[in-house]
Design a protein around this motif. Structure first.
Motif, mmCIF file in Angstrom:
data_model
loop_
_atom_site.group_PDB
_atom_site.id
_atom_site.type_symbol
_atom_site.label_atom_id
_atom_site.label_comp_id
_atom_site.label_asym_id
_atom_site.label_seq_id
_atom_site.Cartn_x
_atom_site.Cartn_y
_atom_site.Cartn_z
ATOM 1 N N ARG A 71 0.891 -1.136 0.008
ATOM 2 C CA ARG A 71 0.061 -0.075 0.016
ATOM 3 C C ARG A 71 0.863 1.122 -0.033
ATOM 4 N NH1 ARG A 71 -4.171 0.431 4.740
ATOM 5 N NH2 ARG A 71 -1.917 0.638 5.985
ATOM 6 N N GLN A 72 2.198 1.424 0.755
ATOM 7 C CA GLN A 72 2.855 2.365 0.664
ATOM 8 C C GLN A 72 3.476 2.458 -0.579
ATOM 9 O OE1 GLN A 72 3.084 4.372 3.090
ATOM 10 N NE2 GLN A 72 4.497 5.559 2.075
ATOM 11 N N ILE A 73 3.792 1.479 -1.414
ATOM 12 C CA ILE A 73 4.359 1.707 -2.708
ATOM 13 C C ILE A 73 3.095 2.148 -3.567
ATOM 14 C CG2 ILE A 73 5.315 0.315 -4.695
ATOM 15 C CD1 ILE A 73 6.472 -1.578 -2.342
ATOM 16 N N TYR A 74 2.037 1.461 -3.427
ATOM 17 C CA TYR A 74 0.875 2.297 -4.072
ATOM 18 C C TYR A 74 0.774 3.579 -4.046
ATOM 19 C CZ TYR A 74 -4.180 2.229 -5.837
ATOM 20 O OH TYR A 74 -5.437 2.576 -6.280
ATOM 21 N N LEU A 75 1.037 4.210 -2.710
ATOM 22 C CA LEU A 75 0.645 5.560 -2.779
ATOM 23 C C LEU A 75 1.971 6.410 -3.171
ATOM 24 C CD1 LEU A 75 -0.245 5.752 1.011
ATOM 25 C CD2 LEU A 75 -1.206 6.897 -0.646
ATOM 26 N N GLU A 76 3.378 5.616 -3.074
ATOM 27 C CA GLU A 76 4.370 6.500 -3.489
ATOM 28 C C GLU A 76 4.497 6.682 -5.030
ATOM 29 O OE1 GLU A 76 7.726 4.076 -1.666
ATOM 30 O OE2 GLU A 76 7.404 5.088 0.080
ATOM 31 N N GLN A 77 3.970 5.485 -5.532
ATOM 32 C CA GLN A 77 3.895 5.544 -7.298
ATOM 33 C C GLN A 77 2.884 6.224 -7.704
ATOM 34 O OE1 GLN A 77 6.304 4.286 -8.976
ATOM 35 N NE2 GLN A 77 7.373 3.678 -7.136
ATOM 36 N N GLY A 78 2.143 7.024 -6.774
ATOM 37 C CA GLY A 78 0.936 7.940 -7.334
ATOM 38 C C GLY A 78 -0.240 7.029 -8.092
ATOM 39 N N CYS A 79 -0.485 5.853 -7.813
ATOM 40 C CA CYS A 79 -1.464 5.251 -8.190
ATOM 41 C C CYS A 79 -2.926 5.843 -8.044
ATOM 42 C CB CYS A 79 -1.529 3.551 -7.884
ATOM 43 S SG CYS A 79 0.006 3.064 -7.783
ATOM 44 N N GLY A 80 -2.918 6.593 -7.029
ATOM 45 C CA GLY A 80 -4.174 7.182 -6.552
ATOM 46 C C GLY A 80 -4.487 8.367 -7.413
ATOM 47 N N SER A 81 -3.435 8.760 -8.370
ATOM 48 C CA SER A 81 -3.605 9.751 -9.425
ATOM 49 C C SER A 81 -4.739 9.482 -10.284
ATOM 50 C CB SER A 81 -2.275 10.554 -9.681
ATOM 51 O OG SER A 81 -1.799 11.116 -8.865
ATOM 52 N N CYS A 82 -4.696 8.273 -10.434
ATOM 53 C CA CYS A 82 -5.332 7.395 -11.510
ATOM 54 C C CYS A 82 -6.470 6.572 -11.290
ATOM 55 C CB CYS A 82 -4.596 6.988 -12.691
ATOM 56 S SG CYS A 82 -3.672 8.097 -13.805
ATOM 57 N N HIS A 83 -6.305 5.906 -10.062
ATOM 58 C CA HIS A 83 -6.990 4.874 -9.680
ATOM 59 C C HIS A 83 -7.763 5.063 -8.193
ATOM 60 C CE1 HIS A 83 -6.168 1.864 -12.677
ATOM 61 N NE2 HIS A 83 -4.732 1.966 -12.332
ATOM 62 N N THR A 84 -9.006 5.226 -8.234
ATOM 63 C CA THR A 84 -9.734 5.290 -6.943
ATOM 64 C C THR A 84 -9.807 3.915 -6.184
ATOM 65 O OG1 THR A 84 -11.908 4.842 -8.058
ATOM 66 C CG2 THR A 84 -11.082 7.048 -7.392
ATOM 67 N N THR A 104 -12.634 2.687 5.936
ATOM 68 C CA THR A 104 -11.825 2.041 4.792
ATOM 69 C C THR A 104 -10.416 2.132 5.101
ATOM 70 O OG1 THR A 104 -11.114 1.959 2.641
ATOM 71 C CG2 THR A 104 -11.819 4.172 3.357
ATOM 72 N N ASN A 105 -9.800 1.195 4.893
ATOM 73 C CA ASN A 105 -8.042 1.300 5.122
ATOM 74 C C ASN A 105 -7.374 1.088 3.648
ATOM 75 O OD1 ASN A 105 -8.487 -1.403 4.399
ATOM 76 N ND2 ASN A 105 -7.424 -2.144 6.211
ATOM 77 N N GLN A 106 -8.371 1.465 2.463
ATOM 78 C CA GLN A 106 -7.562 1.372 1.333
ATOM 79 C C GLN A 106 -7.289 2.869 0.973
ATOM 80 O OE1 GLN A 106 -10.713 -0.770 -0.868
ATOM 81 N NE2 GLN A 106 -9.475 -2.483 -0.973
ATOM 82 N N VAL A 107 -6.628 3.031 -0.421
ATOM 83 C CA VAL A 107 -6.322 4.297 -0.863
ATOM 84 C C VAL A 107 -7.389 4.937 -1.780
ATOM 85 C CG1 VAL A 107 -4.513 5.697 -1.987
ATOM 86 C CG2 VAL A 107 -3.830 3.844 -0.789
ATOM 87 N N ILE A 108 -8.074 5.855 -1.062
ATOM 88 C CA ILE A 108 -9.429 6.505 -1.695
ATOM 89 C C ILE A 108 -8.964 7.318 -2.995
ATOM 90 C CG2 ILE A 108 -11.073 8.279 -1.400
ATOM 91 C CD1 ILE A 108 -11.150 7.549 1.470
ATOM 92 N N GLY A 109 -7.846 7.737 -3.158
ATOM 93 C CA GLY A 109 -7.653 8.274 -4.512
ATOM 94 C C GLY A 109 -8.223 9.588 -4.933
ATOM 95 N N TYR A 110 -7.802 10.006 -6.036
ATOM 96 C CA TYR A 110 -8.251 11.578 -6.430
ATOM 97 C C TYR A 110 -8.827 11.357 -7.818
ATOM 98 C CZ TYR A 110 -4.983 12.178 -2.712
ATOM 99 O OH TYR A 110 -4.290 12.116 -1.323
ATOM 100 N N ARG A 111 -8.532 10.713 -8.462
ATOM 101 C CA ARG A 111 -9.046 10.707 -10.093
ATOM 102 C C ARG A 111 -9.368 9.154 -10.244
ATOM 103 N NH1 ARG A 111 -9.870 15.293 -9.297
ATOM 104 N NH2 ARG A 111 -8.979 17.018 -10.366
ATOM 105 N N ARG A 112 -10.430 8.864 -11.184
ATOM 106 C CA ARG A 112 -10.644 7.543 -11.695
ATOM 107 C C ARG A 112 -10.153 7.467 -13.241
ATOM 108 N NH1 ARG A 112 -16.131 5.097 -10.402
ATOM 109 N NH2 ARG A 112 -15.454 4.939 -8.116
ATOM 110 N N TYR A 113 -9.173 7.785 -13.732
ATOM 111 C CA TYR A 113 -8.531 7.787 -15.097
ATOM 112 C C TYR A 113 -8.453 6.129 -15.458
ATOM 113 C CZ TYR A 113 -7.817 12.439 -15.499
ATOM 114 O OH TYR A 113 -8.161 14.025 -15.608
ATOM 115 N N GLY A 114 -8.279 5.362 -14.487
ATOM 116 C CA GLY A 114 -8.110 4.077 -14.872
ATOM 117 C C GLY A 114 -9.538 3.369 -13.840
ATOM 118 N N PRO A 115 -9.657 2.017 -14.012
ATOM 119 C CA PRO A 115 -10.541 1.295 -13.179
ATOM 120 C C PRO A 115 -10.397 1.580 -11.742
ATOM 121 C CG PRO A 115 -9.537 -0.105 -14.722
ATOM 122 C CD PRO A 115 -8.818 1.110 -14.997
ATOM 123 N N ASP A 116 -11.691 1.529 -10.959
ATOM 124 C CA ASP A 116 -11.398 1.405 -9.622
ATOM 125 C C ASP A 116 -10.777 0.206 -9.199
ATOM 126 O OD1 ASP A 116 -12.597 2.792 -6.884
ATOM 127 O OD2 ASP A 116 -12.988 0.582 -6.847
#
Lengths: 162, 481
Positions: A71-84, A104-116
């Motif tokens: 999850r930390q890597i998911y954050l660091e790689q900015g996956c939340g910029s494209c995935h909710t 929730t303990n998931q990364v809510i994210g900011y945009r949904r440019y890719g699938p949830d």
């Protein structure tokens, strides 16, 4: 402006045009701070107070140690910029999986440019498929700056996201 | 008289005099900030276009959207907007208070400091060490110096205001006070450790929107309240309208954030509260735009020859339009379609590259000639205003429409079940919205050239342009000390 701003030799200068009013600096600062406090309490603190979840997807269902690293890597790689990772209680999200709750303990994210990706672990159980996507299959942005262990953690997080 | 660079000498008595008779205070500080910020405007605009491109063409560039997005936001936010508008603050404060900057030395030191944090921040995020939280994704160890640096404008402003000789507070000061107080406080809230995932997302969104609305748009509007009357040689049309514009702005600032999460894990009441309080934002922007338009007054007839006024008016209009769309998008029925889509990047584009760029340009074009003694070429500036208006409109328009198309695509996909196998979101980058997004990028290239032009026009004041009268702050007779 008041007397302080009136030019000394009036012929040389146009009349002052930035005319201020009698205002209380303390009142201004207090008002500004008050609105800030109101915004933070109403918009951040109160809605963030956890409500009891329904046990389907919540922080009560913990991630493994590897997935937490992931999850930390998911954050660091900015996956939340494209995935909710936020399935909403609305028609567009119908069929994606159980609705995301306040604890929730998931990364809510900011945009949904890719699938949830809240329930990606339900859809994709094959780690090789996930690794393929992260290494650029289907024109997905390649994740290149991380090593094999980190890839394993990241995919663990994805597979446990369900 | 030339439209721009009226070179109006104005005397601001009340400046403290040093022992050897120099009376400048920290004039150079503002110039340094403005010049520094222009470089970040150029680089930040470029990286933002790259970030948009990386959504549509994920592997065209060596960096993914996940990194380009926060890097661009850092360059634009911390680099250009914080520096540029701090420069604005440091320019207007002595003039509106009749007092030299208090802690001007600190302001001087904060310039290289902020540049350093911005540069280090972008490198760190590019290397994958960011924390992935919008807007800047700075890791915790950079949050500490960032908060300290962002507190400097507050110290300088409140310190200077306390010692002011001019008792009345001109509206520009209100916006300055709100901005300097909100910025470090909200940043601090958003960077507190140990927040749960929901609160941390809400805090990020509150900071992002609070920052771009109160510091970005609000401060830029406040500075327009300073330059428009001077450039138009008219007093401000209405103090009451300015009050409405100011207080509504602070009321409505953060609520666009909650709109992203409507129907998500938020309490039901917040969704209504956010939508209703969010209405204050367009009220503010419309009030301010109206006020600026009324202040321009009789000068409207010659607006095409007056780039300062044209840029200020256009910037305020963009702000009004963007906040109106934003408020509508905060209501549930609209939010379920456009939240999380390119629509919000369209609004961001409109606010930043329509609104803030033009308001910033208006300010810089008016004050720099006074400070460095060279004119801005009015014809060239007017061309930049036109280009910015056209290309920023087109780029935002296509992003907005792409977002709407995506939202309806999701609804359709949910009914046919075609997305359940892969999750949804495909239509953002393919099909109709893919084409619209591509068009946005295409017009974004034109917009980028215009944004670079604005940055360049600031440096041109140094290197070319006919000489004009420089504004000199003279020591006053009514010093207290």
């Amino acid at each position: 402006m008041s007397e302080a701003q009136v030019p000394s030799t009036s012929e040389d200068f146009p009349p002052p045009i930035l005319v201020g009013g009698r205002e209380n600096l303390g009142g201004l600062v207090a008002g500004v701070l008050g609105l800030l406090l109101l915004s933070v309490v109403l918009g951040v603190v109160m809605p963030g107070i956890p409500e009891p979840g329904n046990g389907v997807r919540s922080s009560a269902i913990g991630f493994s140690a590897a997935a937490q690293e992931g999850r930390q890597i998911y954050l660091e790689q900015g996956c939340g910029s494209c995935h909710t990772q936020m399935i909403r209680n609305v028609v567009p999200d119908f069929g994606l999986g159980p609705v995301t709750l306040a604890d929730t303990n998931q990364v809510i994210g900011y945009r949904r440019y890719g699938p949830d990706l809240a329930a990606i672990g339900d859809r994709t159980t094959d780690q090789a498929v996930l690794l393929g996507i992260l290494r650029g299959a289907d024109g997905h942005p390649t994740v290149s700056a991380i090593n094999d262990d980190e890839f394993a953690n990241l995919t663990a997080y994805l597979m446990e996201s369900k | 008289m030339e439209a721009i660079s009226t070179g109006d000498r104005e005397s601001t008595p009340g400046l403290a005099e040093t022992a050897d008779g120099r009376a400048i205070g920290y004039e150079g500080v503002a110039v340094g900030y403005l010049f520094g910020s222009a470089a970040f405007l150029a680089i930040g605009s470029l990286v933002w276009l790259a970030a948009l491109t990386s959504v549509r063409f994920p592997n065209l560039l060596p960096f993914s959207h996940g990194h380009l997005r926060p890097i661009a936001l850092t360059l634009l936010g911390l680099g250009w907007i914080v520096l540029g508008l701090s420069g604005g603050i440091y320019h207007v404060l002595p003039r509106l208070t009749g007092t030299p900057l208090v802690a001007g030395r600190l302001a001087q030191l904060a310039l290289p400091g902020t540049v350093a944090v911005t540069v280090v921040g972008t490198v760190v995020v590019a290397l994958g060490w960011g924390d992935g939280r919008e807007p800047f994704a700075l890791p915790q160890w950079l949050d500490v110096p960032a908060v300290a640096l962002l507190a400097v404008p507050a110290l300088v402003t409140l310190g200077t205001l306390r010692k002011r000789h001019e008792r009345s507070l001109y509206p520009t000061i209100w916006f300055v006070v709100a901005a300097v107080v909100w910025l470090p406080a909200l940043y601090l809230v958003a960077s507190l450790p140990g927040l749960n995932r929901l609160i941390s997302t809400l805090a990020d969104l509150a900071f992002s929107y609070g920052f771009f609305h109160v510091w970005g748009l609000g401060l830029a509007t406040g500075l327009a309240y300073y330059v428009v009357p001077k450039a138009a040689e008219q007093p401000l049309a209405s103090r009451q309208l300015a009050k409405v514009g100011f207080w509504s702005l602070a009321f409505g600032a953060i609520w666009s954030g909650a709109a992203q999460m409507v129907a998500g894990p938020l309490p039901e009441w917040l969704q209504s509260v956010a939508a209703v309080l969010g209405l204050a934002l367009p009220v503010a922007a419309v009030a301010n735009a109206t006020n600026i338009a009324l202040t321009i007054g009789p000068r409207w007839r010659r607006i095409t020859a007056e780039p300062v006024l044209a840029a200020a008016a256009a910037g305020a209009a963009f702000a009004a339009l963007a906040t109106i769309f934003g408020a509508i998008a905060g209501f549930r029925s609209a939010a379920v379609i456009v939240s999380l889509t390119a629509f919000w990047d369209g609004l961001f584009y409109m606010t930043t590259f329509g609104g803030i760029v033009l308001l910033f340009a208006a300010f810089a074009w008016h004050v720099l000639p006074n400070m460095v003694g060279r004119k801005v070429d009015a014809g060239r500036a007017m061309t930049l205003v036109r280009r910015n208006i056209f290309f920023a409109s087109m780029t935002s328009l296509f992003l907005l429409v792409a977002g709407i198309a995506t939202g309806y695509g999701w609804v359709g996909g949910a009914f046919t079940g075609s997305y359940t196998a892969v999750g949804e979101g495909w239509t953002q980058t393919s099909g109709l919205s893919g084409v619209l997004f591509g068009l946005a990028i295409l017009f974004g290239v034109g917009a980028l050239i215009a944004q670079m032009g604005v940055a360049l026009s600031i440096y041109r004041v140094l290197t070319s342009g006919r000489a004009t009268v420089q504004e000199v702050l003279v020591p006053g007779s009514n010093d207290r000390e």
